[in-house]
Write a protein that holds these residues in place. Sequence first.
Motif, PDB file in Angstrom:
ATOM      1  N   PHE A 185      37.445  -7.555 -10.418  1.00  0.00           N
ATOM      2  CA  PHE A 185      38.366  -7.532 -11.554  1.00  0.00           C
ATOM      3  C   PHE A 185      39.418  -8.625 -11.418  1.00  0.00           C
ATOM      4  CE2 PHE A 185      42.427  -6.094 -13.320  1.00  0.00           C
ATOM      5  CZ  PHE A 185      42.086  -5.980 -14.657  1.00  0.00           C
ATOM      6  N   LEU A 186      39.976  -8.784 -10.209  1.00  0.00           N
ATOM      7  CA  LEU A 186      40.953  -9.845  -9.992  1.00  0.00           C
ATOM      8  C   LEU A 186      40.310 -11.219 -10.140  1.00  0.00           C
ATOM      9  CD1 LEU A 186      42.982  -8.463  -6.955  1.00  0.00           C
ATOM     10  CD2 LEU A 186      43.746  -8.685  -9.316  1.00  0.00           C
ATOM     11  N   PHE A 189      42.462  -9.897  -1.914  1.00  0.00           N
ATOM     12  CA  PHE A 189      42.886 -11.251  -1.560  1.00  0.00           C
ATOM     13  C   PHE A 189      41.727 -12.234  -1.705  1.00  0.00           C
ATOM     14  CE2 PHE A 189      47.058 -11.213   0.904  1.00  0.00           C
ATOM     15  CZ  PHE A 189      47.516 -10.088   0.241  1.00  0.00           C
ATOM     16  N   ASN A 190      40.514 -11.773  -1.422  1.00  0.00           N
ATOM     17  CA  ASN A 190      39.349 -12.635  -1.541  1.00  0.00           C
ATOM     18  C   ASN A 190      39.120 -13.049  -2.987  1.00  0.00           C
ATOM     19  OD1 ASN A 190      36.329 -13.258  -1.803  1.00  0.00           O
ATOM     20  ND2 ASN A 190      36.554 -13.117   0.417  1.00  0.00           N
ATOM     21  N   GLY A 191      39.151 -12.083  -3.900  1.00  0.00           N
ATOM     22  CA  GLY A 191      38.942 -12.393  -5.311  1.00  0.00           C
ATOM     23  C   GLY A 191      40.045 -13.261  -5.883  1.00  0.00           C
ATOM     24  N   PHE A 192      41.317 -12.941  -5.563  1.00  0.00           N
ATOM     25  CA  PHE A 192      42.431 -13.720  -6.090  1.00  0.00           C
ATOM     26  C   PHE A 192      42.432 -15.136  -5.516  1.00  0.00           C
ATOM     27  CE2 PHE A 192      46.853 -15.186  -5.825  1.00  0.00           C
ATOM     28  CZ  PHE A 192      47.197 -15.140  -7.166  1.00  0.00           C
ATOM     29  N   GLY A 193      42.206 -15.260  -4.198  1.00  0.00           N
ATOM     30  CA  GLY A 193      42.167 -16.588  -3.601  1.00  0.00           C
ATOM     31  C   GLY A 193      41.022 -17.423  -4.115  1.00  0.00           C
ATOM     32  N   GLY A 194      39.861 -16.787  -4.351  1.00  0.00           N
ATOM     33  CA  GLY A 194      38.714 -17.526  -4.851  1.00  0.00           C
ATOM     34  C   GLY A 194      38.938 -18.100  -6.236  1.00  0.00           C
ATOM     35  N   LEU A 220      34.158   0.725  -4.947  1.00  0.00           N
ATOM     36  CA  LEU A 220      35.460   0.703  -5.601  1.00  0.00           C
ATOM     37  C   LEU A 220      36.249  -0.530  -5.174  1.00  0.00           C
ATOM     38  CD1 LEU A 220      37.620   2.010  -7.357  1.00  0.00           C
ATOM     39  CD2 LEU A 220      38.338   3.339  -5.347  1.00  0.00           C
ATOM     40  N   GLY A 221      36.151  -0.877  -3.882  1.00  0.00           N
ATOM     41  CA  GLY A 221      36.793  -2.105  -3.426  1.00  0.00           C
ATOM     42  C   GLY A 221      36.218  -3.335  -4.098  1.00  0.00           C
ATOM     43  N   PHE A 222      34.901  -3.371  -4.268  1.00  0.00           N
ATOM     44  CA  PHE A 222      34.286  -4.500  -4.966  1.00  0.00           C
ATOM     45  C   PHE A 222      34.747  -4.565  -6.422  1.00  0.00           C
ATOM     46  CE2 PHE A 222      30.744  -5.667  -7.830  1.00  0.00           C
ATOM     47  CZ  PHE A 222      30.738  -7.026  -7.588  1.00  0.00           C
ATOM     48  N   THR A 223      34.899  -3.414  -7.069  1.00  0.00           N
ATOM     49  CA  THR A 223      35.367  -3.388  -8.456  1.00  0.00           C
ATOM     50  C   THR A 223      36.753  -4.002  -8.570  1.00  0.00           C
ATOM     51  OG1 THR A 223      34.081  -1.395  -8.874  1.00  0.00           O
ATOM     52  CG2 THR A 223      35.838  -1.901 -10.431  1.00  0.00           C
ATOM     53  N   ILE A 224      37.633  -3.666  -7.623  1.00  0.00           N
ATOM     54  CA  ILE A 224      38.988  -4.227  -7.644  1.00  0.00           C
ATOM     55  C   ILE A 224      38.948  -5.742  -7.425  1.00  0.00           C
ATOM     56  CG2 ILE A 224      41.216  -4.219  -6.468  1.00  0.00           C
ATOM     57  CD1 ILE A 224      40.734  -1.281  -5.829  1.00  0.00           C
ATOM     58  N   SER A 264      38.245 -12.118 -12.290  1.00  0.00           N
ATOM     59  CA  SER A 264      38.150 -12.470 -13.711  1.00  0.00           C
ATOM     60  C   SER A 264      39.473 -12.325 -14.438  1.00  0.00           C
ATOM     61  CB  SER A 264      37.085 -11.604 -14.391  1.00  0.00           C
ATOM     62  OG  SER A 264      35.824 -11.786 -13.810  1.00  0.00           O
ATOM     63  N   ALA A 265      40.201 -11.235 -14.171  1.00  0.00           N
ATOM     64  CA  ALA A 265      41.400 -10.934 -14.946  1.00  0.00           C
ATOM     65  C   ALA A 265      42.560 -11.855 -14.602  1.00  0.00           C
ATOM     66  CB  ALA A 265      41.814  -9.476 -14.728  1.00  0.00           C
ATOM     67  N   ALA A 266      42.558 -12.462 -13.414  1.00  0.00           N
ATOM     68  CA  ALA A 266      43.676 -13.325 -13.026  1.00  0.00           C
ATOM     69  C   ALA A 266      43.611 -14.701 -13.661  1.00  0.00           C
ATOM     70  CB  ALA A 266      43.709 -13.468 -11.499  1.00  0.00           C
ATOM     71  N   THR A 267      42.573 -14.974 -14.429  1.00  0.00           N
ATOM     72  CA  THR A 267      42.404 -16.326 -14.975  1.00  0.00           C
ATOM     73  C   THR A 267      43.508 -16.695 -15.960  1.00  0.00           C
ATOM     74  OG1 THR A 267      40.883 -15.339 -16.586  1.00  0.00           O
ATOM     75  CG2 THR A 267      39.924 -16.370 -14.647  1.00  0.00           C
ATOM     76  N   LEU A 268      43.915 -15.762 -16.837  1.00  0.00           N
ATOM     77  CA  LEU A 268      44.922 -16.094 -17.844  1.00  0.00           C
ATOM     78  C   LEU A 268      46.283 -16.397 -17.221  1.00  0.00           C
ATOM     79  CD1 LEU A 268      45.766 -16.495 -20.727  1.00  0.00           C
ATOM     80  CD2 LEU A 268      46.067 -14.024 -20.961  1.00  0.00           C
ATOM     81  N   PRO A 269      46.859 -15.510 -16.374  1.00  0.00           N
ATOM     82  CA  PRO A 269      48.148 -15.884 -15.767  1.00  0.00           C
ATOM     83  C   PRO A 269      48.055 -17.117 -14.880  1.00  0.00           C
ATOM     84  CG  PRO A 269      47.275 -13.847 -14.800  1.00  0.00           C
ATOM     85  CD  PRO A 269      46.456 -14.147 -16.002  1.00  0.00           C
TER      86      PRO A 269
END
Length: 565
Positions: free
Chosen positions: A87-88, A143-148, A80-84, A90-95
């Motif tokens: 998701f960030l 934080f890892n996904g968003f920072g990456g 579940l943590g990996f899913t979150i 990929s999904a954070a690309t537009l903003p």
Amino acid sequence: MAPSLAQAFRRRWWMAVTAIIENLLFSAVLLGWGSLLIMLKSEGFYSHLCVENVTVDANVTVVESGAWPSCTEQEEVLNLGFTIGSFLLSAATLPLGILMDRFGPRPLRLVGSACFAASCAMMAAAAYDPAALSFLIFLAVSFNGFGGICLTFTSLTLPNMFGNVRSTILSLMIGSYASSAVTFPGVKVIYDQGVSFRIIMWVWSAMACGVFLNCFLNWPAESFPAPEDVRYTKKMKLSGLVTEDKVTGDRYVTHVAVMEDMMGPKQPEPEHADSQSPPQGGLPLCHSVCSPILLWSVITMAMTQLRLIFFMGAMNKMLEFLVTHGQPNPSKELLQEVEEQVGFYSSIFGTMQLLCLATCPLIGYIMDWRLKECEEENAKDSEYDPSKRDRKIQKLTNAMRAFIFTNLLLVTFGILSMIDNLPIQLVSFVLHTIVRGFIHSCCGGLYAAVYPANHFGTLTGMQSMVSAAFALLQQPLFILMLGHLNGDPYWINLGLLIMSMAGFLLPGYLFYHRRNLTLAKAERDRLAASQSDKENAPLTQSDGRTANSQANGLAANGYTTNSIQ
């Protein structure tokens, strides 16, 4: 204080090399989740959920021996943590694309490197007491996904500083991002050698702080302008050179001129009243969003992403089916072979992710083919040279060839993945890795070539978000394969192969669009030639009048043409 754009231009090679290394070590490393999951389970994250599945005595023995208990509940929570986090990613690309177009890459890169450093620090801190601090893993992977994705996105505009090799540098950026999935497997090798998980994460956090410092010192506050929006000037400095005569002792001062290259944003040209079309940089965003090229590129990327993501998610089950051939009750020997074969081929597939970094420059070379022979896009009518290639037509030609080549590799990969033979799957692994790097490089190069530079982040983010949402269909396909199809992926692979043919629609439209631009260029050349003929006509008439006057003068003096001859 942030450096100026001219200072950043002089440091562009340092920034490019460090950005490639930073993407490789700090961008989409979360895609190597399989190796991180093994380390988290070994460190005891959420192992307290397994206490109710074992007796107290057995649990004490397991903890004292240095191994933590493991169970299905633990894997579900960690996944579940990996899913979150994914998701960030990929999904954070537009903003992020909208923010980068507005504020530039520097603040986003600073925030991204800080988030990645915080994620590693949280993992290291949670490892000291996993029973009480396991919840930090959710913040850490987020934080890892968003920072990456912040580090990845901000590096995509840096190739604008490299002119005619922009697509090649861009492909290296995307290749390092795609290859970052091999980072966690590499970390696991160090972990298996006995290095503490906490030490690894603290060192990684310190390295991310180095990314923050590098960005603070070298990245400018302004956005990187596109090559066609850059003004190159030369600055002259006079310096005194002192020479001394050894015999007389006299000294002489000689002034030497030193030329320095400078770069800055191009000043906007005054708009004439008769100009009907706005400059490229002033096009509204809705014009780019509603263009057919963006529509077909989104469809192509969505189909390709679904094809690639489904293979990555279902690869272990497909390899298992190739070993068992769908036997309902395999023997122990066969199960042992399944475990060995799946582990062997999975490790090879993970190692092959580095091929993205090695092969992406090829597609960048295709995108930059013969651009040096083209005229400038914003050349004035007085500077127009019909003998040179049209830059926009050449860019479309290169993009069309790159997409055709990538789609051919994708179709070949789809055919090989349907063959019931394990060694052949090694070739499909290679093609999968190459296509995953090529398709992003093609799309990024196309957007950089066709659309204004200030729309690049928004359009790329929109395309990535739509593709990520469409790729969610891989989960129903995976359930269908395990349930109704009894683990046989043949029919799903066949359907995805047919769907991947839609990727040829984009180069088909690019061919049509290029044909229209070619016809427009031919008309422009015709008008330029007729205008040149009109300018030369008065000279011809004046030469004729001069010849007639000379003949009349000779006749008046008693000479005739025959007598002169």
